[in-house]
Design a protein around this motif. Structure first.
Motif, PDB file in Angstrom:
ATOM      1  N   LYS A 134       0.843  -1.188   0.000  1.00 39.14           N
ATOM      2  CA  LYS A 134       0.000   0.000   0.000  1.00 39.14           C
ATOM      3  C   LYS A 134       0.883   1.245   0.000  1.00 39.14           C
ATOM      4  CE  LYS A 134      -3.900  -2.051   2.492  1.00 39.14           C
ATOM      5  NZ  LYS A 134      -4.764  -1.952   3.701  1.00 39.14           N
ATOM      6  N   LYS A 135       0.483   2.245  -0.768  1.00 42.06           N
ATOM      7  CA  LYS A 135       1.219   3.495  -0.763  1.00 42.06           C
ATOM      8  C   LYS A 135       0.967   4.214   0.566  1.00 42.06           C
ATOM      9  CE  LYS A 135       2.635   2.543  -4.820  1.00 42.06           C
ATOM     10  NZ  LYS A 135       3.962   1.881  -4.924  1.00 42.06           N
ATOM     11  N   ILE A 136       1.987   4.903   1.036  1.00 40.48           N
ATOM     12  CA  ILE A 136       1.921   5.593   2.313  1.00 40.48           C
ATOM     13  C   ILE A 136       2.277   7.058   2.103  1.00 40.48           C
ATOM     14  CG2 ILE A 136       2.917   5.749   4.632  1.00 40.48           C
ATOM     15  CD1 ILE A 136       3.448   2.706   4.418  1.00 40.48           C
ATOM     16  N   PHE A 137       1.454   7.941   2.651  1.00 44.71           N
ATOM     17  CA  PHE A 137       1.672   9.373   2.496  1.00 44.71           C
ATOM     18  C   PHE A 137       1.682  10.044   3.869  1.00 44.71           C
ATOM     19  CE2 PHE A 137      -0.547   7.963  -1.369  1.00 44.71           C
ATOM     20  CZ  PHE A 137       0.368   8.359  -2.334  1.00 44.71           C
ATOM     21  N   ILE A 138       2.740  10.798   4.139  1.00 50.79           N
ATOM     22  CA  ILE A 138       2.774  11.655   5.334  1.00 50.79           C
ATOM     23  C   ILE A 138       2.278  13.026   4.896  1.00 50.79           C
ATOM     24  CG2 ILE A 138       4.193  12.690   7.132  1.00 50.79           C
ATOM     25  CD1 ILE A 138       6.092  10.346   6.902  1.00 50.79           C
ATOM     26  N   ILE A 139       1.139  13.440   5.418  1.00 47.96           N
ATOM     27  CA  ILE A 139       0.468  14.635   4.895  1.00 47.96           C
ATOM     28  C   ILE A 139       0.561  15.823   5.853  1.00 47.96           C
ATOM     29  CG2 ILE A 139      -1.038  13.250   3.442  1.00 47.96           C
ATOM     30  CD1 ILE A 139      -3.292  13.704   5.437  1.00 47.96           C
ATOM     31  N   PRO A 183      -6.576   4.286  -4.011  1.00 50.17           N
ATOM     32  CA  PRO A 183      -7.721   4.105  -3.107  1.00 50.17           C
ATOM     33  C   PRO A 183      -7.465   3.251  -1.873  1.00 50.17           C
ATOM     34  CG  PRO A 183      -8.037   2.882  -5.148  1.00 50.17           C
ATOM     35  CD  PRO A 183      -6.849   3.758  -5.364  1.00 50.17           C
ATOM     36  N   ASP A 184      -6.371   2.516  -1.828  1.00 47.08           N
ATOM     37  CA  ASP A 184      -6.071   1.750  -0.612  1.00 47.08           C
ATOM     38  C   ASP A 184      -4.884   2.335   0.150  1.00 47.08           C
ATOM     39  OD1 ASP A 184      -4.104   1.094  -2.416  1.00 47.08           O
ATOM     40  OD2 ASP A 184      -4.086  -1.054  -1.932  1.00 47.08           O
ATOM     41  N   ALA A 185      -4.442   3.525  -0.212  1.00 51.49           N
ATOM     42  CA  ALA A 185      -3.274   4.151   0.409  1.00 51.49           C
ATOM     43  C   ALA A 185      -3.545   4.505   1.872  1.00 51.49           C
ATOM     44  CB  ALA A 185      -2.871   5.399  -0.360  1.00 51.49           C
ATOM     45  N   LEU A 186      -2.456   4.619   2.639  1.00 50.90           N
ATOM     46  CA  LEU A 186      -2.521   5.001   4.043  1.00 50.90           C
ATOM     47  C   LEU A 186      -1.994   6.429   4.198  1.00 50.90           C
ATOM     48  CD1 LEU A 186      -1.025   1.738   5.620  1.00 50.90           C
ATOM     49  CD2 LEU A 186      -3.432   2.276   5.173  1.00 50.90           C
ATOM     50  N   PHE A 187      -2.617   7.175   5.111  1.00 47.74           N
ATOM     51  CA  PHE A 187      -2.273   8.581   5.294  1.00 47.74           C
ATOM     52  C   PHE A 187      -1.945   8.846   6.763  1.00 47.74           C
ATOM     53  CE2 PHE A 187      -4.698   8.239   1.476  1.00 47.74           C
ATOM     54  CZ  PHE A 187      -4.136   9.169   0.615  1.00 47.74           C
ATOM     55  N   ILE A 188      -0.795   9.476   6.987  1.00 47.92           N
ATOM     56  CA  ILE A 188      -0.318   9.774   8.341  1.00 47.92           C
ATOM     57  C   ILE A 188      -0.235  11.287   8.510  1.00 47.92           C
ATOM     58  CG2 ILE A 188       1.607   9.535   9.959  1.00 47.92           C
ATOM     59  CD1 ILE A 188       2.378   6.986   8.282  1.00 47.92           C
ATOM     60  N   HIS A 189      -0.840  11.780   9.573  1.00 45.95           N
ATOM     61  CA  HIS A 189      -0.783  13.213   9.871  1.00 45.95           C
ATOM     62  C   HIS A 189      -0.187  13.410  11.260  1.00 45.95           C
ATOM     63  CE1 HIS A 189      -2.683  17.242  10.990  1.00 45.95           C
ATOM     64  NE2 HIS A 189      -1.828  17.491  10.031  1.00 45.95           N
ATOM     65  N   VAL A 190       0.938  14.111  11.320  1.00 51.74           N
ATOM     66  CA  VAL A 190       1.578  14.443  12.586  1.00 51.74           C
ATOM     67  C   VAL A 190       1.151  15.851  12.972  1.00 51.74           C
ATOM     68  CG1 VAL A 190       3.760  14.707  13.814  1.00 51.74           C
ATOM     69  CG2 VAL A 190       3.529  12.939  12.046  1.00 51.74           C
ATOM     70  N   ARG A 191       0.667  15.985  14.186  1.00 53.19           N
ATOM     71  CA  ARG A 191       0.167  17.271  14.663  1.00 53.19           C
ATOM     72  C   ARG A 191       1.229  17.954  15.540  1.00 53.19           C
ATOM     73  NH1 ARG A 191      -5.405  17.706  14.348  1.00 53.19           N
ATOM     74  NH2 ARG A 191      -5.400  19.171  16.091  1.00 53.19           N
ATOM     75  N   ARG A 192       1.247  19.295  15.479  1.00 50.00           N
ATOM     76  CA  ARG A 192       2.204  20.064  16.270  1.00 50.00           C
ATOM     77  C   ARG A 192       1.531  21.323  16.802  1.00 50.00           C
ATOM     78  NH1 ARG A 192       8.208  22.273  14.237  1.00 50.00           N
ATOM     79  NH2 ARG A 192       8.946  22.898  16.314  1.00 50.00           N
ATOM     80  N   ASP A 193       1.878  21.729  17.999  1.00 49.08           N
ATOM     81  CA  ASP A 193       1.334  22.950  18.577  1.00 49.08           C
ATOM     82  C   ASP A 193       1.496  24.124  17.612  1.00 49.08           C
ATOM     83  OD1 ASP A 193       0.568  24.645  21.092  1.00 49.08           O
ATOM     84  OD2 ASP A 193       2.422  25.555  20.336  1.00 49.08           O
ATOM     85  N   LYS A 194       0.456  24.910  17.474  1.00 47.80           N
ATOM     86  CA  LYS A 194       0.446  25.965  16.459  1.00 47.80           C
ATOM     87  C   LYS A 194       1.525  27.021  16.687  1.00 47.80           C
ATOM     88  CE  LYS A 194      -2.655  29.312  14.245  1.00 47.80           C
ATOM     89  NZ  LYS A 194      -4.039  29.849  14.191  1.00 47.80           N
ATOM     90  N   ASP A 195       1.613  27.565  17.895  1.00 47.17           N
ATOM     91  CA  ASP A 195       2.601  28.613  18.147  1.00 47.17           C
ATOM     92  C   ASP A 195       4.022  28.084  17.993  1.00 47.17           C
ATOM     93  OD1 ASP A 195       0.781  30.653  18.592  1.00 47.17           O
ATOM     94  OD2 ASP A 195       0.609  30.224  20.734  1.00 47.17           O
TER      95      ASP A 195
END
Length: 202
Positions: free
Chosen positions: A4-9, A92-104
């Motif tokens: 599966k394709k993997i995307f860090i978004i 359509p079967d790809a995986l998506f990773i979102h890393v969150r960070r404090d805004k300031d």
């Protein structure tokens, strides 16, 4: 390589490179702004591939050559964070990773780093155009100051949150950057999501 394709978004300055490095240690290779491990030149971009992806996406073609050629398992940074919806349709079967960070915290980092990198593109017009294209798609404008970065952050986070709800937990993973830095449970979750057994020595 992952089937599966993997995307860090995540947006730039969200531990994308660290996440890529960790995945690579588990057999998953991602291109960072078109750059593959072992490529020479700048640390965070492969100019020719970035320009090629810009030209391809500008035509509405989302069958990324790097991915169709089997050179890597997925993408990080651009165009992943700027065109994740189009990539989800293409893969359509790809995986998506979102890393969150404090805004300031992110704004303090982004204001210094992104402004400097934008200036560094002035000697390569096609590459500058590519970055402007991707940054406009990601931020809603070719952000160049703190206010525009803040608006882009809000826009991106809102869009990614909605996107995650649409595709569901089997294809979308959200992690906090502070938790990734600590390791432990966040890395367990990351490995489970992409389908690899975590190496406790890494």
């Amino acid at each position: 390589m992952s089937k599966k394709k993997i995307f860090i978004i995540s947006l730039p300055r969200h531990a994308n490179k660290s996440t890529e490095t960790y995945l690579r240690a588990h057999g998953i290779t991602l291109a960072h702004n078109g750059k593959l491990p072992g490529d020479e030149g700048e640390d965070f971009v492969h100019p020719d591939r970035m320009i090629a992806m810009h030209e391809q996406l500008a035509r509405g073609d989302y069958n990324i050559g790097l991915l169709s050629g089997g050179e890597c398992d997925g993408l990080s940074m651009y165009p992943a964070c700027s065109h994740y919806r189009e990539l989800a349709q293409q893969y359509p079967d790809a995986l998506f990773i979102h890393v969150r960070r404090d805004k300031d915290e992110w704004l303090n980092s982004a204001e210094r780093f992104l402004s400097a990198t934008a200036r560094s593109r002035e000697g390569n017009a096609p590459l500058g155009e590519a970055f402007a294209f991707f940054r406009t798609a990601a931020f809603g404008a070719h952000a160049q100051n703190r206010e525009e970065y803040a608006a882009g952050y809000d826009r991106h986070y809102a869009g990614v949150e909605e996107f995650g709800k649409e595709i569901g937990d089997k294809r979308f993973l959200s992690l906090e950057m502070k938790d990734l830095v600590k390791g432990g449970a966040a890395l367990d979750k990351l490995c489970a999501f992409v389908g690899v057994k975590r190496n406790p020595a890494i």
